[in-house]
Design a protein around this motif. Structure first.
Motif, mmCIF file in Angstrom:
data_model
loop_
_atom_site.group_PDB
_atom_site.id
_atom_site.type_symbol
_atom_site.label_atom_id
_atom_site.label_comp_id
_atom_site.label_asym_id
_atom_site.label_seq_id
_atom_site.Cartn_x
_atom_site.Cartn_y
_atom_site.Cartn_z
ATOM 1 N N PRO A 145 44.913 12.090 25.024
ATOM 2 C CA PRO A 145 44.189 10.910 24.546
ATOM 3 C C PRO A 145 44.977 9.617 24.808
ATOM 4 O O PRO A 145 46.175 9.542 24.523
ATOM 5 C CB PRO A 145 44.042 11.176 23.048
ATOM 6 N N ARG B 10 37.907 14.317 39.919
ATOM 7 C CA ARG B 10 39.171 13.679 39.541
ATOM 8 C C ARG B 10 39.839 13.057 40.764
ATOM 9 O O ARG B 10 40.504 12.031 40.661
ATOM 10 C CB ARG B 10 40.131 14.674 38.865
ATOM 11 N N THR C 276 36.133 19.666 26.894
ATOM 12 C CA THR C 276 36.937 20.322 27.940
ATOM 13 C C THR C 276 37.821 21.401 27.325
ATOM 14 O O THR C 276 37.919 22.515 27.844
ATOM 15 C CB THR C 276 37.838 19.279 28.637
ATOM 16 N N THR D 244 40.044 19.226 21.566
ATOM 17 C CA THR D 244 40.509 18.014 22.224
ATOM 18 C C THR D 244 39.574 17.697 23.398
ATOM 19 O O THR D 244 39.879 17.943 24.562
ATOM 20 C CB THR D 244 41.985 18.208 22.640
ATOM 21 N N GLY E 17 45.723 22.065 36.465
ATOM 22 C CA GLY E 17 45.434 22.895 35.290
ATOM 23 C C GLY E 17 44.980 22.049 34.107
ATOM 24 O O GLY E 17 44.059 22.422 33.375
ATOM 25 N N TYR F 103 37.408 7.158 29.643
ATOM 26 C CA TYR F 103 38.123 8.268 30.271
ATOM 27 C C TYR F 103 39.402 7.755 30.897
ATOM 28 O O TYR F 103 39.427 6.663 31.481
ATOM 29 C CB TYR F 103 37.275 8.903 31.376
ATOM 30 N N GLY F 104 40.452 8.539 30.797
ATOM 31 C CA GLY F 104 41.721 8.167 31.406
ATOM 32 C C GLY F 104 42.060 9.101 32.558
ATOM 33 O O GLY F 104 41.316 10.034 32.863
ATOM 34 N N ALA F 105 43.178 8.835 33.182
ATOM 35 C CA ALA F 105 43.638 9.682 34.285
ATOM 36 C C ALA F 105 44.361 10.899 33.722
ATOM 37 O O ALA F 105 45.102 10.779 32.736
ATOM 38 C CB ALA F 105 44.584 8.900 35.180
ATOM 39 N N THR F 106 44.129 12.057 34.336
ATOM 40 C CA THR F 106 44.864 13.258 33.963
ATOM 41 C C THR F 106 46.370 12.998 34.053
ATOM 42 O O THR F 106 47.153 13.499 33.252
ATOM 43 C CB THR F 106 44.473 14.411 34.905
ATOM 44 N N ARG G 247 39.127 11.883 23.098
ATOM 45 C CA ARG G 247 39.161 13.344 23.283
ATOM 46 C C ARG G 247 38.878 14.093 21.978
ATOM 47 O O ARG G 247 39.747 14.808 21.452
ATOM 48 C CB ARG G 247 40.498 13.836 23.876
ATOM 49 N N GLY H 212 37.940 8.615 25.738
ATOM 50 C CA GLY H 212 39.399 8.492 25.732
ATOM 51 C C GLY H 212 40.034 9.050 24.476
ATOM 52 O O GLY H 212 41.217 9.401 24.464
ATOM 53 N N THR I 185 37.250 25.309 35.631
ATOM 54 C CA THR I 185 37.872 26.076 34.551
ATOM 55 C C THR I 185 37.512 27.557 34.678
ATOM 56 O O THR I 185 38.375 28.430 34.566
ATOM 57 C CB THR I 185 37.414 25.525 33.185
ATOM 58 N N PHE J 162 45.286 30.160 40.844
ATOM 59 C CA PHE J 162 45.109 28.900 41.571
ATOM 60 C C PHE J 162 44.726 29.116 43.040
ATOM 61 O O PHE J 162 44.508 28.135 43.748
ATOM 62 C CB PHE J 162 46.379 28.055 41.504
ATOM 63 N N GLN K 273 43.350 19.289 34.145
ATOM 64 C CA GLN K 273 41.954 18.838 34.291
ATOM 65 C C GLN K 273 41.014 19.731 33.475
ATOM 66 O O GLN K 273 39.993 19.263 32.987
ATOM 67 C CB GLN K 273 41.534 18.893 35.768
ATOM 68 N N GLY K 274 41.380 20.993 33.344
ATOM 69 C CA GLY K 274 40.516 21.928 32.640
ATOM 70 C C GLY K 274 40.962 22.264 31.224
ATOM 71 O O GLY K 274 40.256 22.989 30.527
ATOM 72 N N THR K 275 42.126 21.788 30.782
ATOM 73 C CA THR K 275 42.503 22.114 29.402
ATOM 74 C C THR K 275 42.161 20.985 28.435
ATOM 75 O O THR K 275 41.683 21.247 27.340
ATOM 76 C CB THR K 275 43.992 22.490 29.254
ATOM 77 N N ASP K 276 42.406 19.741 28.834
ATOM 78 C CA ASP K 276 41.957 18.631 27.972
ATOM 79 C C ASP K 276 41.599 17.380 28.780
ATOM 80 O O ASP K 276 41.412 16.318 28.195
ATOM 81 C CB ASP K 276 42.979 18.317 26.876
ATOM 82 N N LEU K 277 41.533 17.521 30.093
ATOM 83 C CA LEU K 277 41.197 16.429 31.017
ATOM 84 C C LEU K 277 42.312 15.389 31.051
ATOM 85 O O LEU K 277 42.848 15.070 32.101
ATOM 86 C CB LEU K 277 39.859 15.788 30.655
ATOM 87 N N HIS K 278 42.634 14.826 29.892
ATOM 88 C CA HIS K 278 43.819 13.985 29.803
ATOM 89 C C HIS K 278 44.266 13.927 28.354
ATOM 90 O O HIS K 278 43.469 14.170 27.445
ATOM 91 C CB HIS K 278 43.561 12.579 30.376
#
Lengths: 396, 396
Positions: free
Chosen positions: B272, A21, A105, A102, B263, B68-71, A246, A244, A135, A12, B265-270
């Protein structure tokens, strides 16, 4: 502040969160006109169909959907996805080469996890999608930017970089690239597949926008020129059904895919079954093609409206004229600073993404990315008018 | 075989895939009685309620759910989750400390990503949940096993290991532990919170089974004894609503939580939105508590049935008598080999998980884990009968 004695992982050190974001939070302000996101139009989100389908699949197969699923995918979706891929592309898709993820991303994350050691070199287009650049940075990759022109990324530059840097991966968005809007030409797709084999690197072909084509003809994927497994194809239903939900997927050589599946056991165990089941019905009932058909005209009209507005921007404004996708990329004259102007634009009620965030080595402050799909025609007219005035006042 | 010139990341050098996920494939055989998974009973999966709720939330808030949703989470769920946590626990839960995750699997991944460098020491109970042990191995952690007794993991052993190994994390399952079935005593919970502060390590409290308590009283979480943020609480709706929906959450000190969100943000963004919206309705409509009430008696009866069968196993068979959860852990006499016998058991139509997979340093071939929730009473009777005969024939 972290409690005493604790510390974060070094991955990080150079990552502070996706600029997009963060920008999303600004967008929550009332009456904000946002050209910043990559959001589908609300009109394009099939809420009625999804409500009906969700109810039906949970009624008919609810126990299986609510139970733990296989990492390899919800079986009906895996089946219809494979059928869909084999109809759409000439590459081989089967259970050993396809993995639902998922969102794409998560596909990106899995490929990085499977392939990258810290310090490995990854070639990226310059500019490229900032989310996936983050990423790559979290996997401590050494990013080497590759120049592009109107036909997309330049193979001679890829080859030069391959010779110099021995990359592990090349991350590329072939269609209506994010952020540039450019499409990689047929010849260059062939060249990239050949270079991957010649130099032994993996091409990660990220193709979420392919079906959003408003003019011209579909081109074959890079993966269709790949015989030996040097190309991973990353697909998504985010732009053509719903982000949404995913739901995305990877198509990869079987050993690579297996490694991704093992990685996936620890990232989310499996993509939620319900979400796979909903997309499955879009494929199985042949709802996808007509749905895409129904959204394309609206997107095209929005893109054209935004392009028309750009024509009246100050002299020296350059921009892409994409054949599809969701984005226009604008290059203002040297000396103009779209990064600095962002706060002012937001004050005036319009958001965009400063282009600098898409460049692995920063700079390019005279550029910005505009999304047209998430706004109405009225918002495009009004928002572009605000930007035109603001930009005219701030020409270097 | 990988195409020439490509290679996998070294993090996979010692990881070959979760034994449980591989065992799952065996379970697909017809008429297999499986004590291997950690699956909720099919009766316990609220398919009718979910069908109705999914239809309703997509009809009333479909555009937001499909966009799209919020992380940071789907806002209504984040709100009801925080309210639920504040009602259930004395630790502080708010928007800065709570993050919805795609199952608690994804929460584990995010904490590892935020905190662990290769070679960092992580203390784990011995035995412990093999899935998360695999995740720790993929982060190239140095796992140090900590001994347990009937009151759970032994704080004196934790302290000794803290002094010797300077761990970054301690991964612990306090209630009806997987695989041992043991519950950490109240005094030990306090001790562990104190040790974390004293030695400066993060406790990762994984608590998916808490609400599946069939006797005795709820104990406070370790996190409730944590003032400064040394404990991360990892929760899940997998065992009390549905694992297939993949909805869990993290509660962590705000800087740690923020790092996890970056983190993510890069694994599934949010996670579902639809899945969060469904669980939201379980909380908002107060369906969760009665649903849990409705499933507990069936689980208790199954556990008792399996315990009764174990009473008739060969002399020297020892096993836990948990107050809740999904698992019994069986220790056969020294010399017995449950690992070797697995294939034979499967041939005879019954699957379990050999205990060796739950030990960071292997061995313990005389142990096995049995799940009772995923089988009917008839299957428990029949399957345990098959195991009893097989085990009796194979005593050392």
């Amino acid at each position: 502040m972290l409690p005493e004695g604790l510390s974060f992982a070094t991955r990080f050190d150079k990552v502070t969160g996706s600029a997009i974001r963060e920008i999303f939070k600004v967008l929550a302000r009332p009456n904000m006109i946002s050209f910043a996101g990559g959001n589908p139009s609300l009109d394009a989100l099939p809420d009625e169909a999804c409500a009906k389908i969700a109810e039906e699949v949970l009624s008919s197969d609810g126990k299986r959907i609510l139970q733990y699923g296989a990492t390899e995918g919800y079986p009906p979706f895996l089946e219809s996805l494979i059928e869909y891929l084999n109809k759409s592309y000439s590459f081989k898709a089967d259970k050993s080469t396809v993995l639902p993820t998922t969102g794409s991303t998560a596909g990106m994350e899995l490929i990085c996890k499977a392939m990258l050691n810290p310090g490995d070199t990854v070639l990226v287009e310059s500019p490229t999608f900032l989310g996936n650049m983050q990423t790559l940075n979290l996997y401590q990759a050494n990013l080497v930017p590759i120049a592009s022109d109107d036909e997309g990324v330049i193979p001679e530059e890829v080859e030069k970089a391959a010779q110099e840097h021995h990359p592990k991966l090349f991350y590329v968005i072939p269609n209506f690239q994010n952020p540039s809007g450019r499409t990689l030409s047929l010849e260059r797709r062939k060249s990239i597949a050949q270079l991957a084999k010649k130099y032994g690197f993996l091409v990660l072909e990220d193709d979420p926008y392919r079906d959003l084509r408003y003019s011209g003809e579909h081109l074959p994927t890079i993966k269709e020129f790949d015989e030996e497994g040097y190309v991973v194809y990353m697909g998504s239903f985010s732009k053509i059904v719903s982000p949404g939900l995913r739901v995305g997927y990877l198509v990869a050589q079987q050993d690579i895919l297996r490694k991704c599946a093992i990685g996936k056991q620890g990232t989310d165990l499996h993509t939620p079954n319900l979400n796979q089941a909903i997309v499955d019905q879009f494929l199985r009932r042949e709802l996808l093609a007509p749905h895409i058909e129904s959204i394309l005209p609206g997107y095209r009209v929005k893109m054209e409206a935004m392009l028309r507005e750009l024509e009246t921007f100050p002299e020296g404004t350059r921009y892409t004229r994409p054949e599809g996708g969701l984005f226009l990329f604008v290059e203002m004259p040297e000396g103009f600073n779209a990064t600095k102007l962002f706060d002012k634009a937001v004050e005036n009620g319009v958001a965009y993404v400063p282009g600098t965030f898409f460049y692995p080595d920063g700079g390019h402050h005279n550029t910005l990315r505009l999304n047209f799909s998430g706004s109405t025609l009225e918002q495009i007219k009004e928002g572009m008018g605000i930007l035109r005035t603001l930009f005219a006042e701030n020409m270097a």
